[in-house]
Enzyme design. Structure first.
Site, PDB file in Angstrom:
ATOM      1  N   LYS A  78       1.396  -7.283  33.381  1.00 50.54           N
ATOM      2  CA  LYS A  78       2.469  -7.792  34.197  1.00 50.54           C
ATOM      3  C   LYS A  78       1.896  -8.638  35.408  1.00 50.54           C
ATOM      4  CE  LYS A  78       5.013  -4.704  31.927  1.00 50.54           C
ATOM      5  NZ  LYS A  78       5.819  -5.176  30.903  1.00 50.54           N
TER       6      LYS A  78
HETATM    7  C1  PLP Z   1       6.655  -3.580  30.447  1.00 54.43           C
HETATM    8  C2  PLP Z   1       8.126  -3.499  30.071  1.00 54.43           C
HETATM    9  C3  PLP Z   1       8.800  -2.199  30.442  1.00 54.43           C
HETATM   10  C4  PLP Z   1       7.715  -0.911  30.476  1.00 54.43           C
HETATM   11  O1  PLP Z   1       6.938  -0.836  31.810  1.00 54.43           O
HETATM   12  P1  PLP Z   1       5.667   0.390  31.353  1.00 54.43           P
HETATM   13  O2  PLP Z   1       5.123   0.255  32.563  1.00 54.43           O
HETATM   14  O3  PLP Z   1       4.832  -0.132  30.048  1.00 54.43           O
HETATM   15  O4  PLP Z   1       6.181   1.567  31.197  1.00 54.43           O
HETATM   16  C5  PLP Z   1       9.867  -2.091  30.615  1.00 54.43           C
HETATM   17  N1  PLP Z   1      10.949  -3.010  30.380  1.00 54.43           N
HETATM   18  C6  PLP Z   1      10.114  -4.305  30.186  1.00 54.43           C
HETATM   19  C7  PLP Z   1      11.249  -5.399  29.953  1.00 54.43           C
HETATM   20  C8  PLP Z   1       8.957  -4.531  30.065  1.00 54.43           C
HETATM   21  O5  PLP Z   1       8.533  -5.683  29.958  1.00 54.43           O
END
Ligand code: PLP
Length: 375
Positions: A194
């Site tokens: 991210k």
């Molecule tokens: C990455 C993501 C999640 C989940 O996050 P994690 O930390 O992997 O549990 C939820 N929603 C969206 C849109 C994402 O891109």
């Protein structure tokens, strides 16, 4: 040229190595591996950055979405409206609470939840009378906030809670209002890929509501009461490690510089590619953090051809997301069929994302665009 990376975490570490290494060493020396002082520091700084009153860090972005739903008592018989074109976790959390995700189609330009379709889906659930409409989860897809002014209005008219899935949104804005400050609560993820990522799993929930804040802090640690061995509700075990907070702090301090770099990189891509592909649309007054740079091909065959050419030229590209959630196997019992959400289905067949991060060079972008031009 060096190997082209989709997201170059090595380049970021190289730039921030001194601060990150010192932060890690501090945590090890201090031995507060759970709930250490860096956690409170990070939560404070995340509040200051987003403009939210309260922040509760937690184990991952999925728990950050799930905890507010638990706090609101989402359960069997409840409908929660979720876009079909997103990562699975956005709807999984509804199912984990026992609720039913009701899928909403996307806008053809931003790919975010279409507020007009949201209205239709709410009306349909009400007309059918089987489920109780409770909440909307809107996703800040690829870095651009969802249309919260419209979505919040629709939610208010229908008595629904709004949860912002800001896992991809951190750093985006509508006017001066930051991502992770929309709706009744917001969730973000610090998964390494991210825009603001740590070195493992991590996440955070944001809210302005003091009551919800209290409940979230309890849910985070097994539904604790006034002390650790008093349990007043069913919760989860979802704390952010102190080490991850120490890694996130210097990354947060570098975030605006990286964000500016990504936005400039996105503009360079768009200038070179806008005649050949559907390039990202940023709505007037909106700002994307461009965690992902996503193009839309004319059709599935063109996408395959172009992605093959990129691969041959050593350029990684990824399809986010190849299957809309309403057609995922696990949701077959909900009875959706192809054609139900035509925009989301078409996007799944045509989108692909290019290398993008806070350290990408003009040389790399120009090389990628050259390959795309020829393909
Ligand atoms: C990455 C993501 C999640 C989940 O996050 P994690 O930390 O992997 O549990 C939820 N929603 C969206 C849109 C994402 O891109």
């Amino acid at each position: 040229m060096d190997e082209i990376k989709f997201n170059d975490l090595g380049a970021q570490y190289h730039a921030l190595k001194k601060e990150i290494d010192a932060g890690i060493a501090d945590v090890i020396a201090g031995t507060h591996f759970i709930s250490g002082p860096q956690i409170e520091q990070l939560e404070k700084e995340l509040c200051a950055y987003t403009g939210r009153r309260y922040c509760v860090t937690c184990g991952n972005g999925t728990d950050a979405l799930r905890m507010p739903l638990m706090a609101w008592g989402i359960q069997a018989g409840d409908a929660v409206f979720v876009p079909a074109f997103t990562f699975f976790a956005s709807s999984e959390v509804v199912s984990l609470c026992g609720g039913t995700p009701v899928f909403v189609d996307s806008r053809t330009d931003t790919f975010d939840m279409d507020p007009e379709d949201l209205k239709k889906k709410i009306a349909a659930v009400k007309a059918e009378g089987k489920l109780i409409p409770r909440a909307v989860i809107a996703v800040d897809l690829f870095g651009q906030p969802a249309q919260f002014p419209e979505i919040e209005k629709i939610a208010a008219e229908n008595g629904l809670k709004v949860l912002e899935d800001g896992a991809q949104g951190f750093g985006g804005r509508i006017g001066e209002k930051c991502a992770c400050s929309f709706g009744d609560a917001s969730a973000t993820s610090f998964f390494p890929a991210k825009a603001l990522g740590c070195y493992g799993d991590g996440g955070a929930v944001f809210t302005d509501d003091p009551e919800l804040y209290k409940v979230l802090k309890s849910i985070r640690v097994h539904g604790k009461g006034s002390m650790k061995y008093e349990n007043v509700r069913i919760g989860v075990n979802s704390r952010l490690d102190t080490l991850q907070a120490a890694i996130l702090l210097p990354k947060l301090h570098a975030f605006d510089t990286e964000n500016t770099h990504r936005i400039r990189a996105a503009q360079r891509y768009t200038d070179a590619l806008k005649d050949k592909f559907q390039t990202p649309t940023v709505l007037p007054g909106y700002h994307s953090s461009f965690g992902y740079y996503t193009l839309r091909a004319a059709d599935e065959a063109q996408r395959t051809r172009v992605m093959d050419a990129l691969k041959t030229a050593g350029v990684p590209s990824i399809i986010y997301y190849p299957c809309p959630l309403h057609l995922q196997k696990v949701y077959a019992p909900l009875g959706y069929k192809p054609g139900d959400l035509p925009v989301a289905e078409s996007l799944a067949k045509t989108v692909f994302s290019l290398p993008m991060h806070g350290y990408i060079t003009d040389e790399t972008i120009d090389y990628v665009c050259g390959v795309l031009q020829k393909a």
